[in-house]
Design an enzyme around this catalytic site. Structure first.
Site, PDB file in Angstrom:
ATOM      1  N   GLY A 160       0.797  -1.225   0.000  1.00  0.00           N
ATOM      2  CA  GLY A 160       0.000   0.000   0.000  1.00  0.00           C
ATOM      3  C   GLY A 160       0.824   1.266   0.000  1.00  0.00           C
ATOM      4  O   GLY A 160       0.276   2.358   0.130  1.00  0.00           O
ATOM      5  N   GLU A 184       4.987  -6.105   1.591  1.00  0.00           N
ATOM      6  CA  GLU A 184       4.333  -6.582   0.366  1.00  0.00           C
ATOM      7  C   GLU A 184       4.051  -5.433  -0.605  1.00  0.00           C
ATOM      8  O   GLU A 184       2.903  -5.201  -0.987  1.00  0.00           O
ATOM      9  CB  GLU A 184       2.995  -7.259   0.715  1.00  0.00           C
ATOM     10  N   PRO A 185       5.063  -4.709  -1.032  1.00  0.00           N
ATOM     11  CA  PRO A 185       4.814  -3.581  -1.933  1.00  0.00           C
ATOM     12  C   PRO A 185       4.410  -4.067  -3.320  1.00  0.00           C
ATOM     13  O   PRO A 185       4.955  -5.034  -3.832  1.00  0.00           O
ATOM     14  CB  PRO A 185       6.168  -2.866  -1.994  1.00  0.00           C
ATOM     15  N   GLY A 186       3.430  -3.417  -3.898  1.00  0.00           N
ATOM     16  CA  GLY A 186       3.043  -3.695  -5.277  1.00  0.00           C
ATOM     17  C   GLY A 186       3.281  -2.436  -6.090  1.00  0.00           C
ATOM     18  O   GLY A 186       4.331  -2.237  -6.697  1.00  0.00           O
ATOM     19  N   ARG A 187       2.295  -1.520  -6.039  1.00  0.00           N
ATOM     20  CA  ARG A 187       2.335  -0.339  -6.908  1.00  0.00           C
ATOM     21  C   ARG A 187       3.574   0.521  -6.698  1.00  0.00           C
ATOM     22  O   ARG A 187       4.050   1.146  -7.649  1.00  0.00           O
ATOM     23  CB  ARG A 187       1.073   0.498  -6.709  1.00  0.00           C
ATOM     24  N   ARG A 212      -8.675   1.292 -14.268  1.00  0.00           N
ATOM     25  CA  ARG A 212      -8.606   2.099 -13.030  1.00  0.00           C
ATOM     26  C   ARG A 212      -9.406   3.402 -13.097  1.00  0.00           C
ATOM     27  O   ARG A 212     -10.100   3.730 -12.133  1.00  0.00           O
ATOM     28  CB  ARG A 212      -7.160   2.368 -12.627  1.00  0.00           C
ATOM     29  N   TYR A 239     -12.144   3.132 -10.330  1.00  0.00           N
ATOM     30  CA  TYR A 239     -11.809   3.868  -9.100  1.00  0.00           C
ATOM     31  C   TYR A 239     -11.855   5.382  -9.296  1.00  0.00           C
ATOM     32  O   TYR A 239     -11.551   6.119  -8.365  1.00  0.00           O
ATOM     33  CB  TYR A 239     -10.375   3.542  -8.643  1.00  0.00           C
ATOM     34  N   CYS A 294     -18.169  -0.042 -25.667  1.00  0.00           N
ATOM     35  CA  CYS A 294     -19.555   0.412 -25.604  1.00  0.00           C
ATOM     36  C   CYS A 294     -20.044   0.330 -24.175  1.00  0.00           C
ATOM     37  O   CYS A 294     -20.696  -0.638 -23.766  1.00  0.00           O
ATOM     38  CB  CYS A 294     -20.412  -0.439 -26.528  1.00  0.00           C
ATOM     39  N   TYR A 321      -1.730  -2.650 -11.672  1.00  0.00           N
ATOM     40  CA  TYR A 321      -3.181  -2.730 -11.838  1.00  0.00           C
ATOM     41  C   TYR A 321      -3.613  -2.229 -13.221  1.00  0.00           C
ATOM     42  O   TYR A 321      -4.677  -1.646 -13.379  1.00  0.00           O
ATOM     43  CB  TYR A 321      -3.898  -1.978 -10.693  1.00  0.00           C
TER      44      TYR A 321
HETATM   45  C1  LIG Z   1      -2.905  -5.736  -3.080  1.00  0.00           C
HETATM   46  C2  LIG Z   1      -2.119  -6.184  -1.925  1.00  0.00           C
HETATM   47  C3  LIG Z   1      -0.842  -5.675  -1.690  1.00  0.00           C
HETATM   48  C4  LIG Z   1      -0.183  -4.623  -2.558  1.00  0.00           C
HETATM   49  O1  LIG Z   1      -0.790  -3.374  -2.520  1.00  0.00           O
HETATM   50  P1  LIG Z   1      -0.062  -2.156  -3.263  1.00  0.00           P
HETATM   51  O2  LIG Z   1      -0.937  -0.982  -3.056  1.00  0.00           O
HETATM   52  O3  LIG Z   1       0.040  -2.503  -4.698  1.00  0.00           O
HETATM   53  O4  LIG Z   1       1.286  -1.998  -2.632  1.00  0.00           O
HETATM   54  C5  LIG Z   1      -0.131  -6.177  -0.621  1.00  0.00           C
HETATM   55  N1  LIG Z   1      -0.661  -7.121   0.190  1.00  0.00           N
HETATM   56  C6  LIG Z   1      -1.899  -7.631   0.000  1.00  0.00           C
HETATM   57  C7  LIG Z   1      -2.404  -8.672   0.910  1.00  0.00           C
HETATM   58  C8  LIG Z   1      -2.668  -7.176  -1.065  1.00  0.00           C
HETATM   59  O5  LIG Z   1      -3.904  -7.682  -1.246  1.00  0.00           O
END
Ligand SMILES: *Cc1c(COP(=O)(O)O)cnc(C)c1O
Length: 435
Positions: free
Chosen positions: A241, A279-282, A318, A322, A361, A390
């Site tokens: 997050g 757990e970094p994603g974005r 997105r 969102y 559409c 995403y």
């Molecule tokens: C989606 C998710 C993340 C990553 O979130 P980001 O905003 O992309 O960093 C980490 N942990 C869990 C459990 C998630 O569902």
């Protein structure tokens, strides 16, 4: 920041001109990733939390191309997965499976069995019944497995989009904080399922480190209370997050974001040997990618200028889902509109207000509304920035659109890392057979 910059008025990804790619006949839309942005952002996150010597488990759901996962694995990254499909993808990559964490509220029996047999690092438990199921399966398999309990901490960052909040009371994720102590007390000595620690993911993106502080304080309180009962947890997973740069005007600093979190957790790492998982994603993948699209038509609707591009919500959902903001700018603007920084709003003369829409559409198929852009013309290539997270992972075949290609740039080299789907792919699985 990322390595998508204008050079001689043309947008480049690292050393590659995006105009030259489009002109090479690569059909638009396509996703384009900058390998060195990916690597830099991984290192930024790692270094920010370096004092904790964390295990970074990249969130595969944010961006799941196996070639990008391999690059991260080579840097030492683990993976955060949320389904059997992601487990399969991670097993097809070079990831060290002991660095895989498996979250998700609805893991099936097959997924749990597969995770245990594959030797993933930790299964994140999201309900009491799930823990019971994991115990049952691990017992049958006679295989030890490590789990973390995902707490629902009752924390809400009001600035996080309503659709990406996960830590508030009543959310579907994790186990109510008040129930966790008893659950661990009752289950800590199971012969096959070891409860090693706690997990928490409070949503994304989170606007301030204070929400992590609040969450960590709750986790640490549980750790201390259980310690007093001689139950020793050793792993804290604080989730993801962390933000990405959707514009250049946010003055986000990793130092001031991570510093307070490090100060809270450091004693546990240094004095008690705790393992910290992130757990970094974005924050790693978003700035790594752009979506390149082409202007098909321009028209007026009432007093609105509508620009219709060949990418829509099936490529990037997105904005529709969102209301998310993505920076949009032409790949080759006229000299007066070359962009040095992706600040918003843009302080330039002669911009035109457009609604940027896709071909789908569906009335929610907008990429941007009332967006000031340089005057566009039919055939112009346009970049949609910060779409590495995403983006492609949420692409769909709605309207029977094929999913786009993914390309990767490393310096002056360009690689195809996923072929564009073909129309044959759209009907391949529609096989009729009597059951
Ligand atoms: C989606 C998710 C993340 C990553 O979130 P980001 O905003 O992309 O960093 C980490 N942990 C869990 C459990 C998630 O569902």
């Amino acid at each position: 920041m990322d390595l998508f910059q204008y050079k001689n008025a043309v947008l480049h990804c690292e050393d590659v001109s995006i105009e030259s790619l489009a002109e090479k006949g690569i059909p638009t839309p396509f996703y384009l990733y900058s390998l060195n942005t990916l690597k830099t952002h991984y290192k930024k996150v790692y270094n920010a939390f370096g004092a904790l010597q964390p295990v970074i488990c990249f969130s595969v759901k944010s961006c799941n191309n196996v070639h990008l996962l391999n690059e991260l694995a080579a840097l030492g990254s683990g993976m955060d997965i949320v389904s059997g499909g992601e487990l399969f993808m991670v097993k097809s990559s070079n990831t060290d499976l002991s660095k895989v964490v498996f979250a998700g509220v609805g893991k099936s029996e097959e997924e749990i069995t597969d995770a245990i047999n594959s030797g993933v690092g930790y299964i994140n438990i999201e309900s009491v019944q799930e823990l019971q199921r994991v115990q049952f399966i691990a017992g049958n398999l006679k295989r030890e497995t490590n789990v973390l309990i995902r707490i629902l901490p009752d924390i809400l960052d009001e600035k996080t989009n309503e659709k990406t909040r996960t830590g508030y009371k009543g959310a579907k994720f994790g186990i109510d904080y008040a129930e966790v102590k008893l659950l661990i007390r009752d289950n800590h000595d199971h012969p096959y399922v070891n409860i090693r620690g706690l997990h928490c993911h409070i949503g994304s993106p989170i606007s301030s480190y204070t929400f992590y502080e609040e969450c960590i304080n709750k986790m640490v309180q549980l750790v201390e209370e259980l310690k007093a009962e001689n139950i020793f947890l050793k792993v804290l997973n604080i989730g993801g997050g962390f933000p990405a740069n959707y514009t250049d005007n946010d003055n986000f600093s990793w130092e001031s974001f991570a510093g307070p979190i490090n100060r809270l957790l450091e004693p546990y790492v240094k004095n008690e040997g705790f393992k910290i998982i992130l757990e970094p994603g974005r924050s790693i993948s978003a700035n790594t990618g752009i979506l390149v699209t082409k202007v098909l038509y321009i028209k007026k609707s009432g007093d609105k200028n509508i620009v219709i591009v060949d990418a829509g919500m099936t490529n990037l959902i997105r904005p529709a889902m969102y209301g998310a903001f993505h920076y949009i700018w032409p790949v080759h603007p006229d000299v007066a509109h070359v962009l040095a920084k992706r600040n918003y709003p843009v302080e330039q003369e002669g911009l035109v207000k457009y609604d940027v829409v896709g071909p789908i559409c569906e009335s929610s198929d907008y990429l941007a509304k009332d967006r000031e852009l340089p005057p566009l013309q039919q055939g112009d290539y346009v970049a949609i920035f910060t779409t590495g997270a995403y983006g492609m992972v949420m692409a769909s075949n709605y309207n029977l659109q094929v999913k786009p290609a993914e390309l990767m740039v490393d310096g002056d080299k360009v690689y195809s890392i996923r072929e564009r789907e073909t129309q044959d792919d759209l009907i391949r699985k529609m096989v009729k057979s009597e059951l």
